[in-house]
Design an enzyme around this catalytic site. Sequence first.
Site, mmCIF file in Angstrom:
data_model
loop_
_atom_site.group_PDB
_atom_site.id
_atom_site.type_symbol
_atom_site.label_atom_id
_atom_site.label_comp_id
_atom_site.label_asym_id
_atom_site.label_seq_id
_atom_site.Cartn_x
_atom_site.Cartn_y
_atom_site.Cartn_z
ATOM 1 N N GLU A 10 48.565 63.298 12.208
ATOM 2 C CA GLU A 10 48.711 64.378 11.218
ATOM 3 C C GLU A 10 50.194 64.595 11.000
ATOM 4 O O GLU A 10 50.762 65.630 11.339
ATOM 5 C CB GLU A 10 48.006 65.670 11.658
ATOM 6 C CG GLU A 10 47.899 66.652 10.467
ATOM 7 C CD GLU A 10 47.379 68.031 10.799
ATOM 8 O OE1 GLU A 10 46.345 68.137 11.469
ATOM 9 O OE2 GLU A 10 48.040 69.002 10.358
ATOM 10 N N HIS B 238 53.418 64.391 8.436
ATOM 11 C CA HIS B 238 53.572 64.533 6.991
ATOM 12 C C HIS B 238 54.940 64.100 6.478
ATOM 13 O O HIS B 238 55.948 64.226 7.164
ATOM 14 C CB HIS B 238 53.340 65.983 6.595
ATOM 15 C CG HIS B 238 52.049 66.544 7.102
ATOM 16 N ND1 HIS B 238 50.820 66.075 6.687
ATOM 17 C CD2 HIS B 238 51.771 67.516 8.002
ATOM 18 C CE1 HIS B 238 49.855 66.758 7.299
ATOM 19 N NE2 HIS B 238 50.406 67.632 8.105
ATOM 20 N N HIS C 18 42.420 68.392 5.725
ATOM 21 C CA HIS C 18 43.623 69.100 6.209
ATOM 22 C C HIS C 18 43.707 70.490 5.573
ATOM 23 O O HIS C 18 43.311 70.669 4.428
ATOM 24 C CB HIS C 18 44.860 68.265 5.848
ATOM 25 C CG HIS C 18 46.141 68.849 6.344
ATOM 26 N ND1 HIS C 18 46.835 69.816 5.663
ATOM 27 C CD2 HIS C 18 46.822 68.611 7.492
ATOM 28 C CE1 HIS C 18 47.918 70.137 6.366
ATOM 29 N NE2 HIS C 18 47.928 69.423 7.476
ATOM 30 N N ASP D 130 51.703 67.081 14.007
ATOM 31 C CA ASP D 130 51.839 67.899 12.800
ATOM 32 C C ASP D 130 53.314 67.979 12.415
ATOM 33 O O ASP D 130 53.795 68.995 11.917
ATOM 34 C CB ASP D 130 51.246 69.313 12.950
ATOM 35 C CG ASP D 130 50.709 69.869 11.629
ATOM 36 O OD1 ASP D 130 51.025 69.285 10.570
ATOM 37 O OD2 ASP D 130 49.985 70.873 11.658
HETATM 38 C C1 GRE Z 1 50.464 71.647 8.202
HETATM 39 O O1 GRE Z 1 50.679 70.693 7.469
HETATM 40 O O2 GRE Z 1 49.526 71.613 9.010
HETATM 41 C C2 GRE Z 1 51.363 72.845 8.135
HETATM 42 C C3 GRE Z 1 52.018 73.154 6.957
HETATM 43 C C4 GRE Z 1 52.849 74.265 6.906
HETATM 44 C C5 GRE Z 1 53.013 75.047 8.022
HETATM 45 C C6 GRE Z 1 52.354 74.754 9.193
HETATM 46 C C7 GRE Z 1 51.516 73.657 9.264
HETATM 47 O O3 GRE Z 1 51.847 72.395 5.854
HETATM 48 O O4 GRE Z 1 50.861 73.372 10.387
HETATM 49 ZN ZN ZN Z 2 49.380 69.259 8.966
#
Ligand code: GRE
Ligand code: ZN
Length: 324
Positions: free
Chosen positions: A8, A10, A164, A284
Amino acid sequence: MTGKIALEEHFAIPETLEDSAPYAAGAGWSTLEQRLLDREHHRLSEMDTYGIAFTILSLNSPGIQAIADTRRANDVARLANDRLAESIAKRPDRFGGFAALAMQDVAAATAELTRSVRELGFIGVMLNGFQQAGDGTDVLYYDHPRYAPFWARVEELGVPIYLHPREPLPGLSIYEGHPWLLGPVWAFAHETAVHALRLMTSGLFDRHPRLTMILGHLGEMIPYNAWRIDHRISKMPKGIPAQRTIADYLRSNVVLTTSGNFHTPTLRAAIAEVGVDRILFSVDYPFEHTADAATWFDRAEIAEADRVKIGRGNAAALFKIAQV
Ligand code: GRE
Ligand code: ZN
């Protein structure tokens, strides 16, 4: 533990970058922004430092799901997928990809899914909750019957789909005056859990028993409540569309990741509920620190054989990644 796989994790492209600005703490935006845009430098050095051999990258949230205009959503999804494919081509030993998809037009979503898997080599899909459509206030959830051809193709391609979190639309009265409960504190899990339960109770996994749905954050609160959900559904005189129980789907069609939920009692509860073969390490990044995720996981009081499964074995099997 070395050789971990994380999924996960990004990145952003300039077109979706601003989506993440609300989640930077104070002066932290310039760092978060750099880390989202970077796919080859700091990201790889963090992976090396904390024993992550392979990362499956996905676009930041809500990304395409917040682009209501169908044509623009399709264009930005394609662009994001193409950029990601370029990064993976440079380091196929370290990176894999999840496709981003615009979900307004089911045929277009199915076509881009197919291109992403067959042509770009992606190993799954990440959908950031419901798709905004129309003037931006239409919300599309994927249990709707119109998505039948999409789900059939996901199953046929044999790739998992990561559901997600995203924020619910503004104005949901329960959060009014309590903005601190939005986002990762509570609203993300609330929104995602209801969507996941809609999919499970719709009978999606009866129609497509080979589908796998991934939930982050150790299951968005669902494992902890599965017994109660099933208990109360079992008392409904007319039943529900699904044939099996939530507990059953959790053990046959759902896998969980540790993203952003680095707490051993919660991990143990999740293992007890879904089994150790259905839990996968994740960070994350860059919304969480790799150091927090990895130092917790590497030392968590669990059996060593379980650490190896959660850290890499389960992900290697699910995504058919050659072990590093
Ligand atoms: C996530 O992608 O899980 C995320 C966000 C923004 C803040 C916290 C978070 O996109 O976990
Ligand atoms: Zn995430």
